[in-house]
Design a protein around this motif. Structure first.
Motif, PDB file in Angstrom:
ATOM      1  N   MET A 117      42.223  36.602  22.516  1.00 30.39           N
ATOM      2  CA  MET A 117      42.719  36.431  23.887  1.00 30.39           C
ATOM      3  C   MET A 117      41.699  35.748  24.793  1.00 30.39           C
ATOM      4  SD  MET A 117      45.819  37.499  23.902  1.00 30.39           S
ATOM      5  CE  MET A 117      46.352  37.875  25.552  1.00 30.39           C
ATOM      6  N   GLN A 118      40.447  35.728  24.348  1.00 33.53           N
ATOM      7  CA  GLN A 118      39.430  35.073  25.166  1.00 33.53           C
ATOM      8  C   GLN A 118      39.731  33.594  25.343  1.00 33.53           C
ATOM      9  OE1 GLN A 118      37.161  36.742  26.807  1.00 33.53           O
ATOM     10  NE2 GLN A 118      36.355  34.881  27.754  1.00 33.53           N
ATOM     11  N   GLU A 119      40.301  32.970  24.280  1.00 34.28           N
ATOM     12  CA  GLU A 119      40.660  31.552  24.375  1.00 34.28           C
ATOM     13  C   GLU A 119      41.738  31.328  25.430  1.00 34.28           C
ATOM     14  OE1 GLU A 119      40.598  33.310  21.594  1.00 34.28           O
ATOM     15  OE2 GLU A 119      39.190  32.339  20.204  1.00 34.28           O
ATOM     16  N   ILE A 120      42.668  32.283  25.565  1.00 36.24           N
ATOM     17  CA  ILE A 120      43.712  32.180  26.580  1.00 36.24           C
ATOM     18  C   ILE A 120      43.092  32.213  27.969  1.00 36.24           C
ATOM     19  CG2 ILE A 120      45.840  33.173  27.484  1.00 36.24           C
ATOM     20  CD1 ILE A 120      46.156  32.223  24.659  1.00 36.24           C
ATOM     21  N   LYS A 121      42.166  33.133  28.168  1.00 29.03           N
ATOM     22  CA  LYS A 121      41.524  33.246  29.473  1.00 29.03           C
ATOM     23  C   LYS A 121      40.759  31.965  29.804  1.00 29.03           C
ATOM     24  CE  LYS A 121      38.852  36.387  32.353  1.00 29.03           C
ATOM     25  NZ  LYS A 121      37.920  35.423  32.949  1.00 29.03           N
ATOM     26  N   GLN A 122      40.084  31.395  28.815  1.00 35.10           N
ATOM     27  CA  GLN A 122      39.356  30.136  29.037  1.00 35.10           C
ATOM     28  C   GLN A 122      40.323  29.024  29.423  1.00 35.10           C
ATOM     29  OE1 GLN A 122      37.187  29.532  25.381  1.00 35.10           O
ATOM     30  NE2 GLN A 122      35.632  31.063  25.889  1.00 35.10           N
ATOM     31  N   TYR A 123      41.493  28.989  28.773  1.00 36.89           N
ATOM     32  CA  TYR A 123      42.499  27.980  29.103  1.00 36.89           C
ATOM     33  C   TYR A 123      42.974  28.148  30.543  1.00 36.89           C
ATOM     34  CZ  TYR A 123      47.050  25.768  29.500  1.00 36.89           C
ATOM     35  OH  TYR A 123      48.116  25.039  29.959  1.00 36.89           O
ATOM     36  N   LEU A 124      43.277  29.392  30.940  1.00 32.05           N
ATOM     37  CA  LEU A 124      43.730  29.650  32.304  1.00 32.05           C
ATOM     38  C   LEU A 124      42.652  29.264  33.318  1.00 32.05           C
ATOM     39  CD1 LEU A 124      45.483  33.129  31.866  1.00 32.05           C
ATOM     40  CD2 LEU A 124      46.557  30.877  31.971  1.00 32.05           C
ATOM     41  N   ASN A 125      41.400  29.543  32.982  1.00 39.38           N
ATOM     42  CA  ASN A 125      40.293  29.243  33.893  1.00 39.38           C
ATOM     43  C   ASN A 125      40.067  27.742  34.069  1.00 39.38           C
ATOM     44  OD1 ASN A 125      39.591  31.836  34.694  1.00 39.38           O
ATOM     45  ND2 ASN A 125      38.214  32.148  32.956  1.00 39.38           N
ATOM     46  N   GLN A 126      40.527  26.945  33.108  1.00 45.61           N
ATOM     47  CA  GLN A 126      40.425  25.491  33.266  1.00 45.61           C
ATOM     48  C   GLN A 126      41.277  25.017  34.433  1.00 45.61           C
ATOM     49  OE1 GLN A 126      41.440  23.535  29.582  1.00 45.61           O
ATOM     50  NE2 GLN A 126      39.840  24.569  28.433  1.00 45.61           N
ATOM     51  N   VAL A 127      42.336  25.753  34.730  1.00 37.45           N
ATOM     52  CA  VAL A 127      43.214  25.407  35.848  1.00 37.45           C
ATOM     53  C   VAL A 127      42.656  25.971  37.145  1.00 37.45           C
ATOM     54  CG1 VAL A 127      45.543  25.644  36.795  1.00 37.45           C
ATOM     55  CG2 VAL A 127      45.225  25.321  34.325  1.00 37.45           C
ATOM     56  N   SER A 128      42.382  27.283  37.155  1.00 41.29           N
ATOM     57  CA  SER A 128      41.840  27.965  38.337  1.00 41.29           C
ATOM     58  C   SER A 128      41.300  29.318  37.875  1.00 41.29           C
ATOM     59  CB  SER A 128      42.939  28.158  39.388  1.00 41.29           C
ATOM     60  OG  SER A 128      42.429  28.733  40.560  1.00 41.29           O
ATOM     61  N   PRO A 129      40.207  29.798  38.474  1.00 39.15           N
ATOM     62  CA  PRO A 129      39.572  31.037  37.990  1.00 39.15           C
ATOM     63  C   PRO A 129      40.498  32.253  38.034  1.00 39.15           C
ATOM     64  CG  PRO A 129      38.119  29.857  39.487  1.00 39.15           C
ATOM     65  CD  PRO A 129      39.448  29.173  39.563  1.00 39.15           C
ATOM     66  N   ILE A 130      40.468  33.022  36.953  1.00 39.59           N
ATOM     67  CA  ILE A 130      41.228  34.261  36.827  1.00 39.59           C
ATOM     68  C   ILE A 130      40.250  35.375  36.457  1.00 39.59           C
ATOM     69  CG2 ILE A 130      42.970  35.481  35.453  1.00 39.59           C
ATOM     70  CD1 ILE A 130      44.280  33.467  37.227  1.00 39.59           C
ATOM     71  N   SER A 131      40.232  36.457  37.226  1.00 40.18           N
ATOM     72  CA  SER A 131      39.326  37.571  36.948  1.00 40.18           C
ATOM     73  C   SER A 131      39.807  38.359  35.731  1.00 40.18           C
ATOM     74  CB  SER A 131      39.244  38.504  38.159  1.00 40.18           C
ATOM     75  OG  SER A 131      40.498  39.159  38.348  1.00 40.18           O
ATOM     76  N   ASN A 132      38.922  39.165  35.170  1.00 44.54           N
ATOM     77  CA  ASN A 132      39.283  39.989  34.016  1.00 44.54           C
ATOM     78  C   ASN A 132      40.416  40.954  34.358  1.00 44.54           C
ATOM     79  OD1 ASN A 132      37.397  38.841  32.270  1.00 44.54           O
ATOM     80  ND2 ASN A 132      35.794  40.284  32.870  1.00 44.54           N
ATOM     81  N   ASP A 133      40.378  41.528  35.554  1.00 45.35           N
ATOM     82  CA  ASP A 133      41.411  42.470  35.963  1.00 45.35           C
ATOM     83  C   ASP A 133      42.782  41.796  36.033  1.00 45.35           C
ATOM     84  OD1 ASP A 133      42.333  45.054  36.974  1.00 45.35           O
ATOM     85  OD2 ASP A 133      42.628  43.989  38.867  1.00 45.35           O
ATOM     86  N   THR A 134      42.822  40.617  36.659  1.00 41.50           N
ATOM     87  CA  THR A 134      44.082  39.874  36.747  1.00 41.50           C
ATOM     88  C   THR A 134      44.552  39.451  35.364  1.00 41.50           C
ATOM     89  OG1 THR A 134      43.647  39.074  38.989  1.00 41.50           O
ATOM     90  CG2 THR A 134      45.177  37.788  37.658  1.00 41.50           C
ATOM     91  N   PHE A 135      43.622  39.007  34.530  1.00 39.83           N
ATOM     92  CA  PHE A 135      43.984  38.575  33.177  1.00 39.83           C
ATOM     93  C   PHE A 135      44.585  39.729  32.384  1.00 39.83           C
ATOM     94  CE2 PHE A 135      42.762  37.714  28.680  1.00 39.83           C
ATOM     95  CZ  PHE A 135      43.636  36.659  28.476  1.00 39.83           C
ATOM     96  N   ASN A 136      44.024  40.908  32.524  1.00 40.47           N
ATOM     97  CA  ASN A 136      44.566  42.073  31.818  1.00 40.47           C
ATOM     98  C   ASN A 136      45.979  42.396  32.280  1.00 40.47           C
ATOM     99  OD1 ASN A 136      42.326  42.512  30.179  1.00 40.47           O
ATOM    100  ND2 ASN A 136      41.296  43.773  31.716  1.00 40.47           N
ATOM    101  N   GLN A 137      46.254  42.191  33.554  1.00 43.37           N
ATOM    102  CA  GLN A 137      47.616  42.394  34.057  1.00 43.37           C
ATOM    103  C   GLN A 137      48.573  41.347  33.489  1.00 43.37           C
ATOM    104  OE1 GLN A 137      47.941  43.143  38.396  1.00 43.37           O
ATOM    105  NE2 GLN A 137      45.708  43.259  38.373  1.00 43.37           N
ATOM    106  N   ILE A 138      48.109  40.095  33.427  1.00 39.66           N
ATOM    107  CA  ILE A 138      48.942  39.020  32.873  1.00 39.66           C
ATOM    108  C   ILE A 138      49.275  39.295  31.413  1.00 39.66           C
ATOM    109  CG2 ILE A 138      48.959  36.566  32.244  1.00 39.66           C
ATOM    110  CD1 ILE A 138      47.271  36.070  34.786  1.00 39.66           C
TER     111      ILE A 138
END
Length: 197
Positions: free
Chosen positions: A1-22
């Motif tokens: 799932m870390q790769e997903i978070k990196q992909y999302l962050n390429q668009v705009s920063p997403i915190s760990n808390d928000t990412f866990n909710q997503i």
């Protein structure tokens, strides 16, 4: 799932808390080659993030001909267009006019658009991410239109190869020809000319 978070962050920063909710609204799904993520004539209600495989969004004419608008590609591609959905149908809640077909076996994370809307309304990080993604899509669409009407076919093909170096070995040349607005025969001639030099 870390790769997903990196992909999302390429668009705009997403915190760990928000990412866990997503993550909580996403389910992994597999689509076989030739099956549809979205089809014309129905109201769509889902979005996804492509993990593996390739899909295309296309429009069909009454005479049976097709125009490939977009390729959706995995998050690890050079130019990933991995956030997938029939966006006009989702946003307007009207009948969909674009089909999205799996060109290979596809693995993706899928969620309900209504759940994403709730995040957009209630989470500033997701709202900013959505706005930034919309801007990226708009700029990309405008750039593609500009290139389509100002560049010769061989230049459009070279740009395609630069942006999507992974695609040529994965999908039929017929779809690439549709994407750059030429016939398969014209594409074959261009490829022979390029690879002969």
């Amino acid at each position: 799932m870390q790769e997903i978070k990196q992909y999302l962050n390429q668009v705009s920063p997403i915190s760990n808390d928000t990412f866990n909710q997503i993550k909580g609204i996403l389910v992994e799904k597999t689509y076989s080659k030739g099956t549809f993520f979205a089809k014309t004539g129905r109201k769509e209600n889902k979005f996804g993030i492509v993990l593996d495989g390739v899909l295309r969004a296309y429009i069909s004419k009454d005479d049976g001909s097709q125009y490939t608008k977009t390729f959706f590609t995995p998050i690890f591609f050079k130019t990933p267009i991995s956030f997938i959905g029939a966006f006009s149908s989702l946003v307007t809640r009207t009948v969909n006019q674009v089909s999205i077909e799996a060109l290979t076996e596809v693995r993706l994370l899928e969620g309900k658009y209504e759940d994403l809307l709730c995040f957009i309304k209630n989470n500033t990080e997701v709202a900013e991410w959505n706005q930034k993604l919309t801007e990226i899509f708009f700029i990309g669409k405008e750039q593609r239109e500009f290139e389509f009407f100002t560049l010769q076919a061989d230049s459009r093909y070279k740009l395609f190869r630069e942006r999507y170096p992974e695609l040529e070995t994965l999908i039929n040349q017929y779809y690439i020809a549709q994407f750059i607005g030429i016939t398969p025969t014209q594409l074959s001639r261009i490829r022979k000319k390029i690879f002969a030099t």
